[in-house]
Design a protein around this motif. Structure first.
Motif, mmCIF file in Angstrom:
data_model
loop_
_atom_site.group_PDB
_atom_site.id
_atom_site.type_symbol
_atom_site.label_atom_id
_atom_site.label_comp_id
_atom_site.label_asym_id
_atom_site.label_seq_id
_atom_site.Cartn_x
_atom_site.Cartn_y
_atom_site.Cartn_z
ATOM 1 N N GLY A 90 -3.688 -0.254 -12.420
ATOM 2 C CA GLY A 90 -4.779 0.168 -11.556
ATOM 3 C C GLY A 90 -5.289 -0.892 -10.607
ATOM 4 O O GLY A 90 -6.318 -0.687 -9.956
ATOM 5 N N PHE A 91 -4.600 -2.032 -10.492
ATOM 6 C CA PHE A 91 -4.988 -3.059 -9.525
ATOM 7 C C PHE A 91 -4.219 -2.837 -8.223
ATOM 8 O O PHE A 91 -2.988 -2.706 -8.226
ATOM 9 C CB PHE A 91 -4.682 -4.460 -10.063
ATOM 10 C CG PHE A 91 -5.606 -4.910 -11.146
ATOM 11 C CD1 PHE A 91 -6.800 -5.549 -10.841
ATOM 12 C CD2 PHE A 91 -5.288 -4.694 -12.481
ATOM 13 C CE1 PHE A 91 -7.655 -5.971 -11.847
ATOM 14 C CE2 PHE A 91 -6.136 -5.111 -13.493
ATOM 15 C CZ PHE A 91 -7.328 -5.748 -13.178
ATOM 16 N N ASP A 92 -4.941 -2.784 -7.135
ATOM 17 C CA ASP A 92 -4.330 -2.624 -5.813
ATOM 18 C C ASP A 92 -3.969 -4.015 -5.296
ATOM 19 O O ASP A 92 -4.770 -4.688 -4.651
ATOM 20 C CB ASP A 92 -5.314 -1.930 -4.876
ATOM 21 C CG ASP A 92 -4.724 -1.683 -3.494
ATOM 22 O OD1 ASP A 92 -3.487 -1.752 -3.362
ATOM 23 O OD2 ASP A 92 -5.504 -1.444 -2.556
ATOM 24 N N MET A 93 -2.758 -4.462 -5.605
ATOM 25 C CA MET A 93 -2.350 -5.835 -5.329
ATOM 26 C C MET A 93 -1.691 -5.951 -3.955
ATOM 27 O O MET A 93 -0.900 -5.103 -3.552
ATOM 28 C CB MET A 93 -1.382 -6.327 -6.404
ATOM 29 C CG MET A 93 -1.947 -6.293 -7.817
ATOM 30 S SD MET A 93 -3.446 -7.285 -8.000
ATOM 31 C CE MET A 93 -2.816 -8.936 -7.667
ATOM 32 N N LYS A 94 -2.038 -7.043 -3.257
ATOM 33 C CA LYS A 94 -1.462 -7.332 -1.948
ATOM 34 C C LYS A 94 -0.981 -8.781 -1.931
ATOM 35 O O LYS A 94 -1.642 -9.675 -2.465
ATOM 36 C CB LYS A 94 -2.512 -7.144 -0.846
ATOM 37 C CG LYS A 94 -3.061 -5.727 -0.732
ATOM 38 C CD LYS A 94 -2.034 -4.782 -0.143
ATOM 39 C CE LYS A 94 -2.667 -3.451 0.261
ATOM 40 N NZ LYS A 94 -3.282 -2.736 -0.867
ATOM 41 N N LYS A 95 0.146 -9.003 -1.291
ATOM 42 C CA LYS A 95 0.633 -10.360 -1.105
ATOM 43 C C LYS A 95 -0.069 -11.008 0.083
ATOM 44 O O LYS A 95 -0.504 -10.332 1.018
ATOM 45 C CB LYS A 95 2.142 -10.365 -0.863
ATOM 46 C CG LYS A 95 2.981 -9.990 -2.072
ATOM 47 C CD LYS A 95 4.461 -10.093 -1.739
ATOM 48 C CE LYS A 95 5.332 -9.742 -2.935
ATOM 49 N NZ LYS A 95 6.779 -9.852 -2.609
ATOM 50 N N ALA A 96 -0.169 -12.328 0.026
ATOM 51 C CA ALA A 96 -0.744 -13.095 1.131
ATOM 52 C C ALA A 96 -0.014 -14.427 1.208
ATOM 53 O O ALA A 96 0.756 -14.793 0.310
ATOM 54 C CB ALA A 96 -2.239 -13.306 0.919
ATOM 55 N N SER A 97 -0.255 -15.155 2.279
ATOM 56 C CA SER A 97 0.400 -16.451 2.448
ATOM 57 C C SER A 97 -0.062 -17.416 1.369
ATOM 58 O O SER A 97 -1.252 -17.484 1.038
ATOM 59 C CB SER A 97 0.069 -17.033 3.823
ATOM 60 O OG SER A 97 0.557 -16.192 4.841
ATOM 61 N N GLY A 98 0.880 -18.169 0.823
ATOM 62 C CA GLY A 98 0.548 -19.148 -0.191
ATOM 63 C C GLY A 98 -0.013 -20.417 0.420
ATOM 64 O O GLY A 98 -0.093 -20.567 1.646
ATOM 65 N N PHE A 99 -0.389 -21.345 -0.442
ATOM 66 C CA PHE A 99 -0.962 -22.604 0.027
ATOM 67 C C PHE A 99 0.139 -23.642 0.200
ATOM 68 O O PHE A 99 1.032 -23.771 -0.648
ATOM 69 C CB PHE A 99 -2.001 -23.118 -0.968
ATOM 70 C CG PHE A 99 -2.609 -24.438 -0.576
ATOM 71 C CD1 PHE A 99 -3.613 -24.494 0.373
ATOM 72 C CD2 PHE A 99 -2.151 -25.627 -1.138
ATOM 73 C CE1 PHE A 99 -4.167 -25.706 0.746
ATOM 74 C CE2 PHE A 99 -2.698 -26.845 -0.777
ATOM 75 C CZ PHE A 99 -3.707 -26.886 0.175
#
Length: 702
Positions: free
Chosen positions: A231-240
């Motif tokens: 149930g988590f709406d997960m999105k990828k993003a740029s890493g550090f």
């Protein structure tokens, strides 16, 4: 009936750290870094703080509303410090609680060394270092920083998350949804897969409120898919830095809204929830506390600081006139190497109490509040036999698995104990450098110096009665002394005068302390010395020593035989000190008598007051099947709580027990963990008697 706490084995539990050329910590166990070698603080902000939108969410809280952050992998504490910094900058009217789990903790020296590279965090690093457990032993540790609470669990991640659950019964898992944000910060899944197991993510799901955020440095597909399925709406993003991607998302609820996510881990733990209280008391802010000793005062302070309006009803003219009335009380607890309920409770209470009273001493001095008289001068615990000395060695071995122990306790030969105590001692033993003695009355007065606390003296409560949504406290004539939403019974043995708590198995134990005039030789005593009895350093020209332990008498008169017993114990413990005190010249009787309040298992009773008859009816099946999964919560009097049976350890137990009671009133995660919370529940004796098929009424034969 003892229980072993999670992660209580004797395997090595300390962090295995190597420092690189840039003086940054590397975890050798997992061959991984604790934070980026580029800029660990900025990495933390990128991976956790900003994706969780904390700078926007913190100021939006209501007054005294609690925001809870959960973290897997405390490490150096950098994520906590970054979160705390944003909290400070937000000027939020709410309260921040940060819960983190760590199986391999750094010790205090390693922690400070890892964090010194960020000058902007220097003040917070120093505060964390000062409060960090001197022995980070297995279980929960509560650290407090002016309205910000850090709850640090030492042990396996799954054990820690399960200890946050109010219940493990499948029907009531919704009661566990307490967390607003999660930082998944364990070492990489490929190197530390235990931190990313399905059952761990399952627990995180069950602990999450709707719209809770989750942020993590990893973008591993298996982790993303598992969170999405829950149930988590997960999105990828740029890493550090050089890392390509990270993930963040919101919890929108399990896919099937009709039920919680099917849970293998909770199915195995689907026990009868007799200890679960479901009462709508979280928003009710008026509390009446019956009693004026250390238990009442600690509870009053904890509630007042959480925004509750507290009224104390005390039957005497001043505070601390009964069990808390001795001139010198010792901050001390008997510890054991066995990871059982009582010994673990003692350990965590002592660790917390030492921090609690030191902070109280500092605050009363800084704020010019009423003087709090105490000396955290150290406590010596003598070994009375070779067997006891060996047991003390086992205790040190047990604690050593969590790192250096000398800041908390040292095992010293007689000559070293003589040096630290200032007197001749002929026995080896333990030395607790941060313990000492307190004047309980002044501690109670200092604790009650708060704008949310009102004390009404000479108010003797004979009855408590529920009228509609409020509780009334009445005197012997039936006159109403106070009306409030919540009542906390904290009057020790006198709790049995109330119909709701009359059947609790409280037992009074008579204790007599003796006073003796100090001499030139005895004034050299610099620490408390405990053996068969105890003696504290000189105060106002006299020593306080004791105490007798009389199970059969309830009178309050001074007894010559008990004074002689106190003197004999002193002579056995410290012959040279005894000879310096001129006991033969003492008046016949000088001292004080009070009745301790104890329970059959020596643990206090802390929590909601149960309806014994209703509980026996609802959970009757337990008398035939102790493992029956009865799908109903416990039967408790709404808004009625109790905090009693501290025995001779009130100074040690009361601070952490007060934090525990506050969490129960707020229906929040326990500061000591679900297992200890259950062990302190007042209904435990009713349930045990049912399981053992004992009659609740002594007049009825089983």
């Amino acid at each position: 009936m003892s229980q072993e706490l999670p992660s209580g084995d004797n395997t090595q539990q300390v962090a295995d750290i190597q420092w690189n050329e840039e003086r940054q910590p590397i975890c050798q166990r997992f061959d991984d870094v604790y934070f980026s070698t580029d800029d660990g603080l900025e990495e933390t902000r990128h991976n956790f703080i900003r994706p969780s939108r904390l700078a926007e969410r913190f100021p939006a809280l209501n007054k005294d509303e609690v925001f809870r952050v959960g973290e897997t992998g405390f490490g150096t504490g950098l994520s906590f410090l970054a979160c705390w910094q944003v909290w400070q900058q937000s000027n939020s009217p709410g309260r921040l609680e940060f819960y983190s789990v760590e199986k391999y903790p750094l010790d205090r020296t390693q922690l400070k060394k890892a964090l010194v590279q960020w000058p902007e965090l220097a003040g917070m690093v120093e505060a964390l270092w000062e409060s960090y457990p001197s022995v980070p032993a297995a279980g929960w540790h509560r650290l407090e920083f002016n309205g910000v609470v850090l709850q640090l669990f030492i042990g396996d991640v799954l054990d820690g998350l399960l200890e946050l659950c109010r219940t493990k019964h499948l029907r009531f898992l919704e009661q566990n949804r307490q967390f607003d944000a999660w930082f998944l910060d364990g070492f990489a899944p490929a190197k530390n897969p235990d931190m990313w197991r399905e059952d761990v993510l399952e627990c995180i799901t069950q602990l999450s409120r709707r719209q809770a955020t989750v942020a993590t440095f990893t973008a591993v597909s298996a982790v993303r898919k598992s969170l999405q399925a829950r149930g988590f709406d997960m999105k990828k993003a740029s890493g550090f830095g050089l890392k390509r991607e990270m993930m963040a998302g919101d919890f929108t609820g399990p896919p099937n809204e009709e039920r919680s996510w099917p849970s293998s881990v909770f199915s195995k733990l689907n026990e009868a929830p007799w200890d679960l209280q479901i009462n709508p008391t979280e928003t009710q802010r008026q509390v009446c506390i019956i009693g004026g000793g250390i238990a009442a005062s600690c509870n009053a302070r904890a509630l007042a600081e959480a925004g509750y309006s507290v009224t104390i009803l005390e039957r005497h003219k001043t505070l601390a006139q009964e069990g808390s009335g001795n001139p010198q009380g010792v901050l001390y607890a008997k510890l054991s190497h066995r990871p059982e309920t009582l010994s673990q409770f003692n350990l965590h209470c002592l660790l917390y109490a030492q921090r609690f009273y030191r902070a109280l001493l500092n605050n009363t001095g800084a704020n010019n509040e009423r003087s709090f008289e105490a000396e955290l001068c150290g406590v010596v615990q003598l070994a009375q036999s070779e067997k006891q000395y060996a047991q003390q060695g086992q205790l040190l071995d047990y604690l050593a698995q969590y790192g250096p122990t000398e800041d908390f306790v040292q095992r010293l030969p007689a000559e070293e104990l003589s040096r630290v105590s200032g007197i001749d001692i002929d026995k080896p033993g333990l030395y607790f450098p941060d313990a000492g003695w307190l004047n309980p009355a002044s501690a109670c007065e200092a604790l009650c110096q708060h704008p949310n606390i009102e004390i009404r003296f000479e108010q003797e409560v004979e009855n408590v009665m529920r009228k509609g949504e409020l509780w009334q406290c009445l005197d012997a004539s039936g006159q109403i002394l106070n009306t409030s939403h919540l009542v906390v019974i904290a009057n020790a043995n006198d709790a049995k005068r109330f119909q709701q708590s009359a059947e609790l198995p409280l037992k009074p134990v008579r204790g007599q302390v003796s006073y003796i005039e100090a001499s030139a030789g005895s004034e050299k005593l610099q620490t408390v010395v405990c053996g068969r009895g105890y003696i504290a350093p000189e105060r106002n020209g006299q020593h306080c020593l004791g105490a007798s332990f009389n199970l059969h008498e309830r009178t309050l008169d001074l007894r010559l035989e008990e004074q002689q017993s106190n003197f004999q114990h002193l002579q056995d413990d410290c012959p040279s000190l005894f000879s310096a005190l001129n006991t033969e010249d003492e008046p016949a009787l000088r001292g004080r008598v009070a009745l301790r309040c104890t329970s059959p298992d020596y643990l206090p009773l802390v929590g909601p007051v149960h309806d014994a008859a209703a509980m026996q009816e609802r959970f009757a099946l337990l008398s035939h099947n102790a493992k029956a999964t009865i799908p109903t919560p416990g039967c408790y009097h709404e808004g009625l709580y109790i905090s009693v049976a501290y025995g001779s350890r009130g100074l040690c137990y009361a601070p952490l027990a007060a934090a525990e009671l506050l969490s129960q009133i707020q229906q929040a995660p326990s500061p000591m963990g679900a297992m200890l919370r259950k062990a302190l529940n007042p209904a435990r004796f009713t349930i045990r008697d049912m399981i053992r098929r004992k009659s609740p009424n002594p007049a009825v034969k089983a």
